[in-house]
Design a protein around this motif. Structure first.
Motif, short mmCIF file in Angstrom:
data_model
loop_
_atom_site.label_atom_id
_atom_site.label_comp_id
_atom_site.label_asym_id
_atom_site.label_seq_id
_atom_site.Cartn_x
_atom_site.Cartn_y
_atom_site.Cartn_z
N ALA A 131 9.40 33.02 49.90
CA ALA A 131 8.56 33.14 51.09
C ALA A 131 7.21 33.75 50.75
N ALA A 132 7.20 34.71 49.86
CA ALA A 132 5.96 35.37 49.44
C ALA A 132 5.03 34.38 48.75
N VAL A 133 5.57 33.56 47.89
CA VAL A 133 4.76 32.57 47.18
C VAL A 133 4.17 31.56 48.15
N VAL A 134 4.99 31.05 49.04
CA VAL A 134 4.52 30.04 49.99
C VAL A 134 3.49 30.63 50.95
N THR A 135 3.73 31.83 51.45
CA THR A 135 2.81 32.46 52.39
C THR A 135 1.49 32.84 51.73
N SER A 136 1.55 33.26 50.49
CA SER A 136 0.33 33.66 49.78
C SER A 136 -0.51 32.48 49.33
N LEU A 138 -6.20 39.05 59.95
CA LEU A 138 -5.26 38.77 58.88
C LEU A 138 -5.23 39.94 57.88
N CYS A 139 -6.39 40.43 57.50
CA CYS A 139 -6.46 41.56 56.56
C CYS A 139 -5.80 42.82 57.12
N VAL A 140 -6.04 43.10 58.38
CA VAL A 140 -5.40 44.27 59.01
C VAL A 140 -3.88 44.09 59.00
N GLY A 141 -3.41 42.92 59.36
CA GLY A 141 -1.97 42.64 59.34
C GLY A 141 -1.38 42.76 57.94
N ILE A 142 -2.11 42.25 56.96
CA ILE A 142 -1.64 42.33 55.58
C ILE A 142 -1.53 43.78 55.13
N VAL A 143 -2.52 44.60 55.46
CA VAL A 143 -2.47 46.02 55.09
C VAL A 143 -1.26 46.69 55.73
N LEU A 144 -1.00 46.37 56.99
CA LEU A 144 0.16 46.95 57.66
C LEU A 144 1.47 46.51 57.01
N TRP A 145 1.60 45.21 56.68
CA TRP A 145 2.80 44.71 56.00
C TRP A 145 2.93 45.33 54.62
N GLU A 173 10.08 50.03 49.96
CA GLU A 173 10.24 49.71 48.55
C GLU A 173 10.74 48.27 48.37
N ASP A 174 10.12 47.37 49.12
CA ASP A 174 10.50 45.96 49.12
C ASP A 174 9.51 45.18 48.24
N ILE A 175 9.96 44.84 47.04
CA ILE A 175 9.09 44.21 46.04
C ILE A 175 8.47 42.90 46.55
N ASN A 217 1.92 40.66 49.77
CA ASN A 217 0.82 41.20 50.54
C ASN A 217 -0.31 41.73 49.66
N SER A 218 0.00 42.16 48.46
CA SER A 218 -1.05 42.56 47.52
C SER A 218 -1.88 41.36 47.11
N VAL A 219 -1.22 40.27 46.75
CA VAL A 219 -1.92 39.04 46.35
C VAL A 219 -2.73 38.49 47.51
N THR A 220 -2.12 38.43 48.68
CA THR A 220 -2.80 37.88 49.85
C THR A 220 -3.98 38.75 50.27
N LEU A 221 -3.83 40.07 50.19
CA LEU A 221 -4.93 40.97 50.53
C LEU A 221 -6.10 40.79 49.56
N CYS A 222 -5.81 40.66 48.28
CA CYS A 222 -6.89 40.46 47.30
C CYS A 222 -7.65 39.17 47.57
N SER A 223 -6.93 38.07 47.78
CA SER A 223 -7.62 36.80 48.02
C SER A 223 -8.37 36.82 49.35
N SER A 224 -7.80 37.45 50.36
CA SER A 224 -8.48 37.54 51.65
C SER A 224 -9.72 38.43 51.57
N ALA A 225 -9.64 39.48 50.77
CA ALA A 225 -10.80 40.36 50.59
C ALA A 225 -11.94 39.63 49.88
N VAL A 226 -11.60 38.78 48.93
CA VAL A 226 -12.63 37.97 48.25
C VAL A 226 -13.31 37.05 49.26
#
Length: 95
Positions: free
Chosen positions: A9-14, A41-48, A56-58, A64-73
């Motif tokens: 799910a993380a791969v598909v969503t990101s 989207l960025c606010v939601g990603i930061v919250l997630w 501690e959910d890898i 969300n780290s990957v998605t936040l980085c790409s969204s920040a760019v």
């Protein structure tokens, strides 16, 4: 099994923001992008991301780290383009 489902799910969503980031970096065109959508989207990603860290959910943390980085760019390019347009208008004497 649940962790693998979460990682999938993380791969598909990101993928969406990553693909948009690649296109945005290639074309530098952000005229069709919505400020409200990317900011919310960025606010939601930061919250997630915070939630994932607390739990501690890898999969949540990675996705969300990957998605936040790409969204920040993307937001960074949007800001730069907006500043360039405003500067262009100011140099032309338009307000």
């Amino acid at each position: 099994m649940v962790t693998y489902l979460g990682l999938l799910a993380a791969v598909v969503t990101s993928a969406g923001p990553l693909l948009q980031m690649v296109k945005t970096l290639r074309t530098r065109d952000t005229s069709g992008l919505s400020w409200g959508m990317w900011i919310s989207l960025c606010v939601g990603i930061v919250l997630w991301l915070c939630y994932g860290i607390i739990k501690e959910d890898i999969p949540l943390i990675v996705a969300n780290s990957v998605t936040l980085c790409s969204s920040a760019v993307i937001l960074g390019v949007m800001v730069r383009n907006r500043r360039a347009r405003v500067g262009q208008r100011m140099s032309l004497g338009c307000n």
